[in-house]
Design a protein around this motif. Structure first.
Motif, PDB file in Angstrom:
ATOM      1  N   LEU A 138       0.558  -8.117  -4.619  1.00 25.31           N
ATOM      2  CA  LEU A 138       1.444  -8.705  -4.409  1.00 25.31           C
ATOM      3  C   LEU A 138       1.541 -10.252  -4.287  1.00 25.31           C
ATOM      4  N   ILE A 139       2.268 -10.601  -4.159  1.00 22.43           N
ATOM      5  CA  ILE A 139       2.562 -12.923  -4.089  1.00 22.43           C
ATOM      6  C   ILE A 139       2.776 -12.942  -2.873  1.00 22.43           C
ATOM      7  N   ALA A 140       2.097 -13.622  -2.104  1.00 22.53           N
ATOM      8  CA  ALA A 140       1.887 -14.060  -0.750  1.00 22.53           C
ATOM      9  C   ALA A 140       2.722 -15.650  -1.162  1.00 22.53           C
ATOM     10  N   PRO A 141       3.377 -16.238  -0.199  1.00 24.52           N
ATOM     11  CA  PRO A 141       3.865 -17.352  -0.198  1.00 24.52           C
ATOM     12  C   PRO A 141       2.771 -18.548  -1.248  1.00 24.52           C
ATOM     13  N   ASP A 142       1.400 -19.029  -0.340  1.00 24.77           N
ATOM     14  CA  ASP A 142       0.826 -19.483  -1.014  1.00 24.77           C
ATOM     15  C   ASP A 142       0.873 -19.433  -2.508  1.00 24.77           C
ATOM     16  N   GLN A 143       0.003 -18.393  -3.073  1.00 26.39           N
ATOM     17  CA  GLN A 143      -0.328 -17.528  -3.829  1.00 26.39           C
ATOM     18  C   GLN A 143       0.575 -18.380  -5.135  1.00 26.39           C
ATOM     19  N   ALA A 144       2.868 -18.261  -4.667  1.00 24.07           N
ATOM     20  CA  ALA A 144       3.791 -19.104  -4.963  1.00 24.07           C
ATOM     21  C   ALA A 144       3.811 -19.735  -5.637  1.00 24.07           C
ATOM     22  N   SER A 175       5.480  -2.132 -10.666  1.00 20.91           N
ATOM     23  CA  SER A 175       5.517  -2.111 -12.198  1.00 20.91           C
ATOM     24  C   SER A 175       5.558  -0.365 -12.256  1.00 20.91           C
ATOM     25  N   PRO A 176       6.844   0.592 -12.684  1.00 16.21           N
ATOM     26  CA  PRO A 176       7.448   1.985 -12.929  1.00 16.21           C
ATOM     27  C   PRO A 176       6.558   2.260 -13.529  1.00 16.21           C
ATOM     28  N   ARG A 177       6.645   3.731 -13.159  1.00 23.46           N
ATOM     29  CA  ARG A 177       6.251   4.174 -14.264  1.00 23.46           C
ATOM     30  C   ARG A 177       7.107   5.482 -14.169  1.00 23.46           C
ATOM     31  N   GLY A 178       8.229   5.776 -15.635  1.00 22.71           N
ATOM     32  CA  GLY A 178       8.531   6.340 -15.599  1.00 22.71           C
ATOM     33  C   GLY A 178      10.227   5.901 -15.495  1.00 22.71           C
ATOM     34  N   ASP A 179      11.194   6.480 -15.222  1.00 23.43           N
ATOM     35  CA  ASP A 179      12.758   5.620 -15.196  1.00 23.43           C
ATOM     36  C   ASP A 179      12.566   4.561 -13.824  1.00 23.43           C
ATOM     37  N   GLU A 180      12.482   3.500 -14.664  1.00 24.34           N
ATOM     38  CA  GLU A 180      12.888   2.223 -13.745  1.00 24.34           C
ATOM     39  C   GLU A 180      14.229   2.205 -13.008  1.00 24.34           C
ATOM     40  N   LEU A 181      15.005   2.673 -13.486  1.00 24.17           N
ATOM     41  CA  LEU A 181      16.491   2.728 -12.822  1.00 24.17           C
ATOM     42  C   LEU A 181      16.113   3.097 -11.345  1.00 24.17           C
ATOM     43  N   LEU A 182      15.920   4.270 -11.255  1.00 18.70           N
ATOM     44  CA  LEU A 182      15.710   5.079 -10.256  1.00 18.70           C
ATOM     45  C   LEU A 182      14.638   4.556  -8.948  1.00 18.70           C
ATOM     46  N   LEU A 183      13.448   3.706  -9.923  1.00 25.26           N
ATOM     47  CA  LEU A 183      13.211   2.981  -8.863  1.00 25.26           C
ATOM     48  C   LEU A 183      13.731   1.469  -8.164  1.00 25.26           C
ATOM     49  N   ASP A 216       0.957  -1.153   0.376  1.00 22.61           N
ATOM     50  CA  ASP A 216       0.024  -0.113  -0.004  1.00 22.61           C
ATOM     51  C   ASP A 216       0.257   1.127   0.318  1.00 22.61           C
ATOM     52  N   THR A 217       2.044   0.956   0.415  1.00 23.72           N
ATOM     53  CA  THR A 217       2.900   1.916   0.669  1.00 23.72           C
ATOM     54  C   THR A 217       3.666   2.372  -0.749  1.00 23.72           C
ATOM     55  N   LEU A 218       3.564   1.733  -1.637  1.00 28.96           N
ATOM     56  CA  LEU A 218       4.835   1.451  -2.627  1.00 28.96           C
ATOM     57  C   LEU A 218       3.524   2.084  -3.921  1.00 28.96           C
ATOM     58  N   ARG A 219       1.935   1.458  -3.548  1.00 29.51           N
ATOM     59  CA  ARG A 219       1.013   2.190  -4.580  1.00 29.51           C
ATOM     60  C   ARG A 219       0.906   3.613  -4.152  1.00 29.51           C
ATOM     61  N   ALA A 220       1.636   4.957  -3.187  1.00 25.10           N
ATOM     62  CA  ALA A 220       1.106   5.954  -3.043  1.00 25.10           C
ATOM     63  C   ALA A 220       2.295   6.667  -3.201  1.00 25.10           C
ATOM     64  N   ARG A 221       3.416   5.587  -4.116  1.00 22.20           N
ATOM     65  CA  ARG A 221       4.283   6.779  -4.751  1.00 22.20           C
ATOM     66  C   ARG A 221       4.177   7.695  -6.108  1.00 22.20           C
ATOM     67  N   GLY A 222       4.301   8.164  -6.915  1.00 21.34           N
ATOM     68  CA  GLY A 222       4.202   8.955  -7.822  1.00 21.34           C
ATOM     69  C   GLY A 222       4.827   8.156  -8.742  1.00 21.34           C
TER      70      GLY A 222
END
Length: 302
Positions: free
Chosen positions: A92-98, A131-139, A79-85
């Motif tokens: 999120l891939i949980a252990p059960d799903q993996a 999934s990055p938005r913009g420069d993925e290397l900085l992310l 949730d914290t990462l989703r709030a980033r620009g």
């Protein structure tokens, strides 16, 4: 009268082709090969672009969290990462799903059974697919600094190489299509030139009777168009046979790598565009040859 002559030219030119089946088949076959090569390469490139779309996940960044991170903490990090620009999406891939995804692979199912589901689940960390938005290397650099991240995986180099190959392949398709299209144009032009030479006396009589250049040219234009349509149809047939021959083996090969990728043929609209383009190519080739011939003979007749 103008419409009647168009109809007569269409039927008469087709009749001339049918009266010479072997010569027609030879000309159409040469043109079909010239058209099928760039078309086949274009179809391959379209499928590679589809594969590149599936490989778009390689642009995603996989963040493997530390083993002690529980599900609630992993969801809070997502949730914290989703709030980033600079982040477009977080999965999120949980252990059960993996574990279920790994069990779907034949080469790993037996190993999971031997290890035991509880032990296998305990060995699998929670994973965030970002999934990055913009420069993925900085992310990527910022994600590596996360205190809860055990490992950050990003296959940017491989994806860039694939993109470079796709760009090169697209340019190669254009160059090959231009060269082989010119070859098909010359084949039609030479075939129509031979037909004009065999009807030289007939054309001379028409010119003496006052026939216009359009009247003389029209049957040859339709003759070239018929050649082009026949070559386009044969090229599509060759591509369809190649697709049928390669579809099942490629699907089996992709399944062995755990992929559902399937080879796709030429869609209906591009196939119709190929027929129209081939007919136009034949029309243009015949038009160039007949126009050159009429420019040479008209002043003499006058």
């Amino acid at each position: 009268a103008w419409l009647d002559h168009h109809g007569f030219s269409i039927v008469a030119s087709l009749g001339r082709l049918l009266r010479k089946p072997w010569a027609t088949l030879l000309t159409v076959g040469v043109m079909a090969v010239a058209l099928a090569l760039p078309l086949g390469l274009w179809v391959v490139m379209q499928n590679l672009q589809r594969l590149g779309g599936e490989v778009q996940s390689s642009r995603d960044v996989a963040v493997f969290l530390k083993p002690e991170i529980d599900a609630a903490r992993a969801q809070a990090i997502a949730d914290t990462l989703r709030a980033r620009g600079d982040v477009a999406k977080v999965e999120l891939i949980a252990p059960d799903q993996a574990l279920q995804q790994l069990r779907g692979r034949d080469d790993l199912a037996a190993a999971i059974d031997a290890l035991g589901e509880d032990a296998a689940r305990a060995a699998l960390p929670s994973v965030l697919r970002v999934s990055p938005r913009g420069d993925e290397l900085l992310l990527v650099e910022s994600l590596k600094a996360l205190p809860d991240a055990e490992r950050v995986q990003h296959d940017a180099v491989w994806r860039e190489r694939l993109d470079a190959w796709l760009r090169f392949g697209g340019r190669a398709v254009l160059v090959l299509a231009a060269l082989l299209g010119l070859g098909a144009l010359l084949v039609v032009g030479n075939t129509v030139r031979l037909d004009i030479q065999s009807r030289r006396e007939e054309i001379g009589v028409l010119q003496l009777l006052g026939a216009s250049d359009g009247f003389v040219r029209r049957p040859f234009l339709y003759l070239g168009a018929w050649y082009g349509l026949g070559a386009g149809g044969l090229a599509l047939g060759v591509l369809t046979l190649a697709w049928l021959a390669l579809r099942d083996p490629l699907a089996d090969l992709a399944a062995r790598y755990g992929s559902s990728f399937a080879l796709q043929g030429l869609p209906p609209l591009p196939a119709l565009a190929v027929l129209a383009g081939a007919g136009l190519l034949g029309w243009l080739g015949a038009g160039f040859v007949t126009g050159h011939y009429l420019r040479q003979t008209r002043p003499v007749e006058r």
